[in-house]
Design an enzyme around this catalytic site. Structure first.
Site, PDB file in Angstrom:
ATOM      1  N   ASP A 129       0.872  -1.159   0.000  1.00  0.00           N
ATOM      2  CA  ASP A 129       0.000   0.000   0.000  1.00  0.00           C
ATOM      3  C   ASP A 129       0.924   1.230   0.000  1.00  0.00           C
ATOM      4  O   ASP A 129       2.147   1.094   0.168  1.00  0.00           O
ATOM      5  CB  ASP A 129      -0.892  -0.033   1.241  1.00  0.00           C
ATOM      6  CG  ASP A 129      -1.809   1.152   1.341  1.00  0.00           C
ATOM      7  OD1 ASP A 129      -2.286   1.629   0.291  1.00  0.00           O
ATOM      8  OD2 ASP A 129      -2.065   1.621   2.468  1.00  0.00           O
ATOM      9  N   ASP A 131      -0.032   4.948   1.464  1.00  0.00           N
ATOM     10  CA  ASP A 131      -0.144   5.790   2.659  1.00  0.00           C
ATOM     11  C   ASP A 131       0.053   4.972   3.928  1.00  0.00           C
ATOM     12  O   ASP A 131      -0.593   3.943   4.138  1.00  0.00           O
ATOM     13  CB  ASP A 131      -1.511   6.471   2.694  1.00  0.00           C
ATOM     14  CG  ASP A 131      -1.699   7.437   1.532  1.00  0.00           C
ATOM     15  OD1 ASP A 131      -0.884   8.358   1.403  1.00  0.00           O
ATOM     16  OD2 ASP A 131      -2.655   7.242   0.751  1.00  0.00           O
TER      17      ASP A 131
END
Length: 576
Positions: A129, A131
């Site tokens: 991912d 963030d």
């Protein structure tokens, strides 16, 4: 029955690497032989040997017989009092001998912790991912989110101007809390769906345990159907799992606090939705992206370590991919800042605005390719090419095009539901949870205050369990005093992490609801992906055997109380 003898205690010291204590332990007279049955009994309160006259079992039988015959005497009561405090004092000496001053830093905050056995040698593909996984953010970002959402409430939703007086409180909330919308109640729930005592708040004010019990029909238990569906969203109780939810929790509590303290009537459902929408506006309108892009040095942390992790994996022949909900321009600028202008060369597949978690379950959305300017192409995607940028799509097409299936894939993310749950339960990928709070919590666990307090708390709990067979009034008074001390110790350990809600991993003795989900949805968990730099890529993570209650492990309370947990049937037979 298991008993702690001087020889056994010395062995414990050696296991802990405290050889000097093992040598010195012979001075501490905690137990002595019982002449009547050749068992072991406790030393006196003054630390003197009892003379080997009678063991605890025989003392208990004698006390029981006298009670039944109505001949209990002041001498017997005094004898029980002496015995109980002897056990208490002896145990306390043992705890502090086991943990001498300076014993700390036992855990490394940069370690990776395993819920499930996993060998990096078997991992061929690494997914990430963006963030709070590849990009770690400073806490100043939360202040900006709070302030901006507060202004949206005032200017667009016409909330009272007085709300502007509330500032973001970084130390107020923790991740994993639940919020009962209709009761405006923020609370911490454990793995058994019970509200932890002392962790319920309405606004910024704590709610008494008695009031919480009354709210839920005479119990602190929250029914399962109210708490959550698969993604942690129940019909009336919401869970805050995202790191970005910390400013949302604080704003929600602040607005509640304003209305309550000013005696303003409000609809709880409307308030919750307005605050949630205001926070969402900060993300949807791209405000957060703008702040970060304008001042990456202020908001992005440890970018050099992100580059080191990715570069090391590629140099060892691993394939990399990125699946994020963030837009390309934002990810591109952040990755160029952390990794360099050629960051895309490190990844075999890059997917932006994936709309997780529906990306993992919805087959209908096709991939679309973006050009350098971020414009969408209309061509049909039949394969995913290195160096290209793809938007949306779904995991089923991803698996068909790449063939990256099963346990050879390890995906890292910070959100247990949106990032990890579907991948582990539905698709069999290995998963790694990024938990930034872990670093701070381990630092607290490593302090001498926490280590001594927790060890004594465990020992005192075991002593309470063991000594509750004494039913006379004076013994019960002593046990009540111990229970009060236990309550105080539990409050101390909670407050070391967060005065309002404690640790994100623990209630007083149970795992939190968050911790339960962490264990269920992740094979590994760590404070940041930089922890990978501390391990060889052939390394195998072995989870420690977590003892079940019936397995009677050598825990501190059992060592100190001289028994192997439960049952101690011989001593409790008189209760029946």
């Amino acid at each position: 029955m298991f008993v702690l003898t001087e020889r056994m205690a010395a062995g414990v010291f050696k296991c802990l690497g405290l050889q000097q204590k093992a040598v010195e332990y012979s001075r501490v007279q905690l137990v002595s032989a019982c002449q009547c049955c050749r068992k072991v009994c406790c030393a006196s309160a003054e630390g003197k040997d009892t003379g080997g006259s009678t063991c605890h079992q025989h003392q208990q039988k004698r006390a029981s017989d006298l009670s039944v015959s109505g001949k209990s005497s002041a001498f017997e009561k005094s004898d029980n009092k002496t015995y109980l405090w002897a056990r208490y004092n002896a145990m306390k000496r043992l705890v502090y001998d086991l943990l001498p001053p300076g014993v700390c830093n036992l855990l490394n905050p940069a370690s990776i912790y395993a819920n499930n056995e996993i060998s990096l040698q078997d991992i061929e593909i690494y997914g990430f991912d963006y963030d709070y996984t590849l990009a770690q953010y400073s806490s100043s970002l939360h202040t900006m989110i709070f302030n901006t959402a507060r202004e949206i409430l005032i200017e667009q939703y016409k909330y009272p101007q007085g709300i502007r007086s509330y500032e973001y409180i970084p130390s107020f909330a923790i991740r994993g809390l639940h919020y009962d919308v209709q009761k405006s109640l923020l609370m911490k729930i454990d793995a058994f769906y019970y509200v932890q005592s002392g962790t319920a708040y309405r606004g910024l004010t704590p709610v008494a345990d008695e009031e919480v019990i009354e709210m839920y029909g005479g119990t602190q238990h929250i029914p399962l159907y109210q708490v959550s569906d698969f993604y942690g969203k129940g019909p009336s109780i919401k869970q805050f799992m995202d790191i970005f939810s910390l400013p949302e929790i604080t704003l929600l509590a602040s607005v509640n606090d304003y209305f309550i303290t000013h005696n303003i009537e409000f609809d709880q459902g409307h308030l919750y939705k307005d605050v949630t929408d205001a926070i969402q506006d900060v993300h949807v309108k791209g405000l957060m992206y703008e702040w970060i892009e304008k001042d990456m040095e202020k908001y992005i942390l440890h970018g050099d370590k992100t580059y080191a992790v990715l570069n090391r994996l590629v140099n060892n022949g691993k394939k990399l991919f990125l699946i994020t909900n963030s837009p390309f321009s934002f990810v591109d600028k952040g990755m160029k800042y952390m990794v360099g202008k050629n960051w895309r060369d490190l990844f075999d597949v890059i997917i932006i605005q994936a709309e997780k978690p529906s990306f993992f379950t919805d087959r209908r959305k096709p991939f679309r390719r973006l050009n350098e300017n971020g414009s969408l192409h209309w061509d049909k995607i039949s394969r995913l090419e290195k160096g290209q940028i793809y938007r949306q799509g779904n995991l089923f097409d991803f698996l068909q095009m790449t063939g990256w299936r099963g346990s050879k894939v390890l995906y890292f993310g910070d959100h247990l539901y949106s990032d990890l749950a579907d991948l582990m339960l539905r698709h069999g990928w290995r998963t790694g949870a990024i938990v930034p709070e872990l670093h701070t919590e381990i630092q607290i666990v490593n302090t001498e205050q926490y280590l001594h307090t927790l060890t004594w708390l465990q020992a005192l709990t075991g002593l309470l369990e063991r000594m509750q067979v004494h039913q006379d009034a004076e013994s019960q008074t002593i046990l009540l005093e111990w229970r009060k001390e236990r309550h105080e110790l539990r409050s101390v350990t909670k407050n070391l992490f967060n005065p309002q809600f404690g640790s994100i991993f623990r209630t007083y003795h149970n795992p939190t609801y968050f911790s339960q989900r962490l264990c269920r949805f992740s094979d590994l968990y760590m404070a940041s992906i930089s922890c990978l730099l501390n391990y060889d890529l052939q390394f195998t993570f072995y989870p420690r055997r977590t003892p079940l209650q019936h397995e009677a492990p050598l825990w501190m309370d059992q060592l100190c109380t001289g028994c192997m947990k439960t049952p101690f049937l011989e001593e409790m037979v008189h209760i029946r």
